[in-house]
Design a protein around this motif. Sequence first.
Motif, PDB file in Angstrom:
ATOM      1  N   VAL A 189       2.157  16.168 -12.103  1.00  0.00           N
ATOM      2  CA  VAL A 189       1.058  16.219 -12.458  1.00  0.00           C
ATOM      3  C   VAL A 189       0.965  17.909 -11.643  1.00  0.00           C
ATOM      4  O   VAL A 189       0.729  19.204 -12.867  1.00  0.00           O
ATOM      5  CB  VAL A 189      -0.500  15.594 -12.307  1.00  0.00           C
ATOM      6  CG1 VAL A 189      -1.174  16.717 -12.030  1.00  0.00           C
ATOM      7  CG2 VAL A 189      -0.643  14.513 -13.167  1.00  0.00           C
ATOM      8  N   GLU A 190       1.719  18.556 -10.701  1.00  0.00           N
ATOM      9  CA  GLU A 190       1.494  19.692 -10.340  1.00  0.00           C
ATOM     10  C   GLU A 190       2.214  20.550 -10.952  1.00  0.00           C
ATOM     11  O   GLU A 190       3.062  21.311 -11.520  1.00  0.00           O
ATOM     12  CB  GLU A 190       1.716  19.608  -8.862  1.00  0.00           C
ATOM     13  CG  GLU A 190       0.698  19.350  -7.712  1.00  0.00           C
ATOM     14  CD  GLU A 190       1.123  18.710  -6.876  1.00  0.00           C
ATOM     15  OE1 GLU A 190       2.271  19.604  -6.098  1.00  0.00           O
ATOM     16  OE2 GLU A 190      -0.336  18.575  -5.866  1.00  0.00           O
ATOM     17  N   LYS A 191       4.014  19.967 -11.565  1.00  0.00           N
ATOM     18  CA  LYS A 191       5.738  20.399 -12.071  1.00  0.00           C
ATOM     19  C   LYS A 191       4.693  21.099 -13.626  1.00  0.00           C
ATOM     20  O   LYS A 191       4.934  22.274 -13.917  1.00  0.00           O
ATOM     21  CB  LYS A 191       5.574  19.545 -12.299  1.00  0.00           C
ATOM     22  CG  LYS A 191       7.063  19.970 -12.527  1.00  0.00           C
ATOM     23  CD  LYS A 191       8.201  19.511 -12.828  1.00  0.00           C
ATOM     24  CE  LYS A 191       8.985  20.361 -13.777  1.00  0.00           C
ATOM     25  NZ  LYS A 191       9.918  20.473 -15.138  1.00  0.00           N
ATOM     26  N   THR A 202       0.704  -1.184  -0.226  1.00  0.00           N
ATOM     27  CA  THR A 202       0.003   0.275   0.173  1.00  0.00           C
ATOM     28  C   THR A 202       0.792   0.846  -0.109  1.00  0.00           C
ATOM     29  O   THR A 202       1.083   2.440  -0.580  1.00  0.00           O
ATOM     30  CB  THR A 202      -1.050   0.063   1.258  1.00  0.00           C
ATOM     31  OG1 THR A 202      -1.733  -1.315   0.920  1.00  0.00           O
ATOM     32  CG2 THR A 202      -2.211   1.083   1.253  1.00  0.00           C
ATOM     33  N   GLN A 203       1.775   1.154   0.169  1.00  0.00           N
ATOM     34  CA  GLN A 203       2.838   2.460   0.749  1.00  0.00           C
ATOM     35  C   GLN A 203       3.828   2.134  -0.923  1.00  0.00           C
ATOM     36  O   GLN A 203       3.762   3.590  -0.969  1.00  0.00           O
ATOM     37  CB  GLN A 203       3.543   2.157   2.087  1.00  0.00           C
ATOM     38  CG  GLN A 203       4.841   3.630   2.802  1.00  0.00           C
ATOM     39  CD  GLN A 203       3.825   4.946   2.902  1.00  0.00           C
ATOM     40  OE1 GLN A 203       3.020   4.708   3.393  1.00  0.00           O
ATOM     41  NE2 GLN A 203       4.143   5.807   2.042  1.00  0.00           N
ATOM     42  N   LYS A 204       4.101   1.524  -1.247  1.00  0.00           N
ATOM     43  CA  LYS A 204       4.363   1.656  -2.372  1.00  0.00           C
ATOM     44  C   LYS A 204       3.606   2.376  -3.649  1.00  0.00           C
ATOM     45  O   LYS A 204       4.122   3.161  -4.412  1.00  0.00           O
ATOM     46  CB  LYS A 204       5.353   0.254  -2.732  1.00  0.00           C
ATOM     47  CG  LYS A 204       6.317  -0.155  -2.438  1.00  0.00           C
ATOM     48  CD  LYS A 204       6.632  -1.630  -2.579  1.00  0.00           C
ATOM     49  CE  LYS A 204       6.625  -2.541  -4.183  1.00  0.00           C
ATOM     50  NZ  LYS A 204       7.593  -3.575  -4.860  1.00  0.00           N
ATOM     51  N   ILE A 205       2.904   2.034  -3.138  1.00  0.00           N
ATOM     52  CA  ILE A 205       1.383   2.569  -4.939  1.00  0.00           C
ATOM     53  C   ILE A 205       1.299   4.258  -3.919  1.00  0.00           C
ATOM     54  O   ILE A 205       1.363   4.864  -4.632  1.00  0.00           O
ATOM     55  CB  ILE A 205       0.218   1.694  -3.645  1.00  0.00           C
ATOM     56  CG1 ILE A 205      -0.053   0.312  -4.624  1.00  0.00           C
ATOM     57  CG2 ILE A 205      -1.154   2.311  -5.472  1.00  0.00           C
ATOM     58  CD1 ILE A 205      -0.493  -1.031  -4.654  1.00  0.00           C
ATOM     59  N   ARG A 206       1.558   4.360  -2.697  1.00  0.00           N
ATOM     60  CA  ARG A 206       0.843   5.786  -2.217  1.00  0.00           C
ATOM     61  C   ARG A 206       2.348   6.238  -2.757  1.00  0.00           C
ATOM     62  O   ARG A 206       2.122   7.420  -3.561  1.00  0.00           O
ATOM     63  CB  ARG A 206       0.586   5.668  -0.637  1.00  0.00           C
ATOM     64  CG  ARG A 206      -0.531   5.011  -0.307  1.00  0.00           C
ATOM     65  CD  ARG A 206      -0.982   5.430   1.694  1.00  0.00           C
ATOM     66  NE  ARG A 206      -2.192   5.342   1.473  1.00  0.00           N
ATOM     67  CZ  ARG A 206      -2.463   4.586   2.632  1.00  0.00           C
ATOM     68  NH1 ARG A 206      -1.446   5.377   3.817  1.00  0.00           N
ATOM     69  NH2 ARG A 206      -3.888   4.369   3.663  1.00  0.00           N
ATOM     70  N   LYS A 236       3.873   6.447  -5.055  1.00  0.00           N
ATOM     71  CA  LYS A 236       4.181   6.562  -6.172  1.00  0.00           C
ATOM     72  C   LYS A 236       2.635   7.060  -7.271  1.00  0.00           C
ATOM     73  O   LYS A 236       3.160   8.114  -8.083  1.00  0.00           O
ATOM     74  CB  LYS A 236       3.642   4.719  -7.391  1.00  0.00           C
ATOM     75  CG  LYS A 236       4.469   3.531  -7.429  1.00  0.00           C
ATOM     76  CD  LYS A 236       4.113   2.870  -8.247  1.00  0.00           C
ATOM     77  CE  LYS A 236       5.542   1.607  -8.233  1.00  0.00           C
ATOM     78  NZ  LYS A 236       5.240  -0.516  -8.762  1.00  0.00           N
ATOM     79  N   ILE A 237       1.972   6.798  -6.890  1.00  0.00           N
ATOM     80  CA  ILE A 237       0.788   8.124  -6.441  1.00  0.00           C
ATOM     81  C   ILE A 237       1.130   9.316  -5.947  1.00  0.00           C
ATOM     82  O   ILE A 237       1.048  10.570  -6.703  1.00  0.00           O
ATOM     83  CB  ILE A 237      -0.561   8.037  -5.134  1.00  0.00           C
ATOM     84  CG1 ILE A 237      -1.504   6.423  -5.977  1.00  0.00           C
ATOM     85  CG2 ILE A 237      -1.625   9.355  -5.610  1.00  0.00           C
ATOM     86  CD1 ILE A 237      -2.540   5.797  -4.991  1.00  0.00           C
ATOM     87  N   SER A 238       1.715  10.161  -5.268  1.00  0.00           N
ATOM     88  CA  SER A 238       2.347  10.438  -4.781  1.00  0.00           C
ATOM     89  C   SER A 238       3.375  11.487  -5.759  1.00  0.00           C
ATOM     90  O   SER A 238       3.785  12.834  -6.010  1.00  0.00           O
ATOM     91  CB  SER A 238       3.551  10.345  -3.488  1.00  0.00           C
ATOM     92  OG  SER A 238       3.605  11.870  -3.016  1.00  0.00           O
ATOM     93  N   GLY A 239       4.214  10.373  -6.517  1.00  0.00           N
ATOM     94  CA  GLY A 239       4.748  11.210  -7.744  1.00  0.00           C
ATOM     95  C   GLY A 239       4.311  10.925  -8.875  1.00  0.00           C
ATOM     96  O   GLY A 239       4.928  12.212  -8.725  1.00  0.00           O
ATOM     97  N   GLU A 240       2.880  11.206  -9.401  1.00  0.00           N
ATOM     98  CA  GLU A 240       2.330  11.283 -10.156  1.00  0.00           C
ATOM     99  C   GLU A 240       1.438  12.216 -10.116  1.00  0.00           C
ATOM    100  O   GLU A 240       1.369  12.801 -11.191  1.00  0.00           O
ATOM    101  CB  GLU A 240       1.720   9.690 -10.914  1.00  0.00           C
ATOM    102  CG  GLU A 240       1.906   8.963 -10.973  1.00  0.00           C
ATOM    103  CD  GLU A 240       2.715   8.344 -12.593  1.00  0.00           C
ATOM    104  OE1 GLU A 240       2.480   9.518 -13.755  1.00  0.00           O
ATOM    105  OE2 GLU A 240       4.158   7.785 -12.863  1.00  0.00           O
TER     106      GLU A 240
END
Length: 162
Positions: A46-48, A32-36, A38-42
């Motif tokens: 998007v923000e950049k 779950t943390q790995k997926i979170r 990855k979500i944060s990275g994505e």
Amino acid sequence: MTKANEFFDELGETISKTARDLSERAEVMYETQKIRSKISGEERIVEKAQMDIGNLIYQRYLKGEALDEEIETLCEEMKQHRNRARILRDKVAQMKGEKICPNCEKTMGREMTFCPHCGTQYYDPEQEAEAEEAAETVPEEAAPEAEEPEKASGETEEKEAE
């Protein structure tokens, strides 16, 4: 002793089952943390991209390109806030005996003419005005000396003409 053996067997099974459950939960939490992550990275990407779009539009605004009224209003507001922030940074720099580079906006020594970070020449209107005033104000003692060489050269010309 049979009851004691049964007790320890049940206790061993309970401990084993609990250990398996904890291991499975830890694995789920890890995944779950790995997926979170990855979500944060994505989301950061998007923000950049949004920031890059905004910067691109703002640069077009600064160049004078035509923009939608709503976007132009936001750009004007942004420009005002950037100017206010610049004024505040200048105040802080002055308080510290420094100044801000107009190009890279990093601090530099008050006496510096060129930015040590980017090499941009710093133009200070106050220092320019002081230099002009100093050039215009000629001490009285220096003024007669400046006229004397002209007289001397005029006398030399008269002697040569004779």
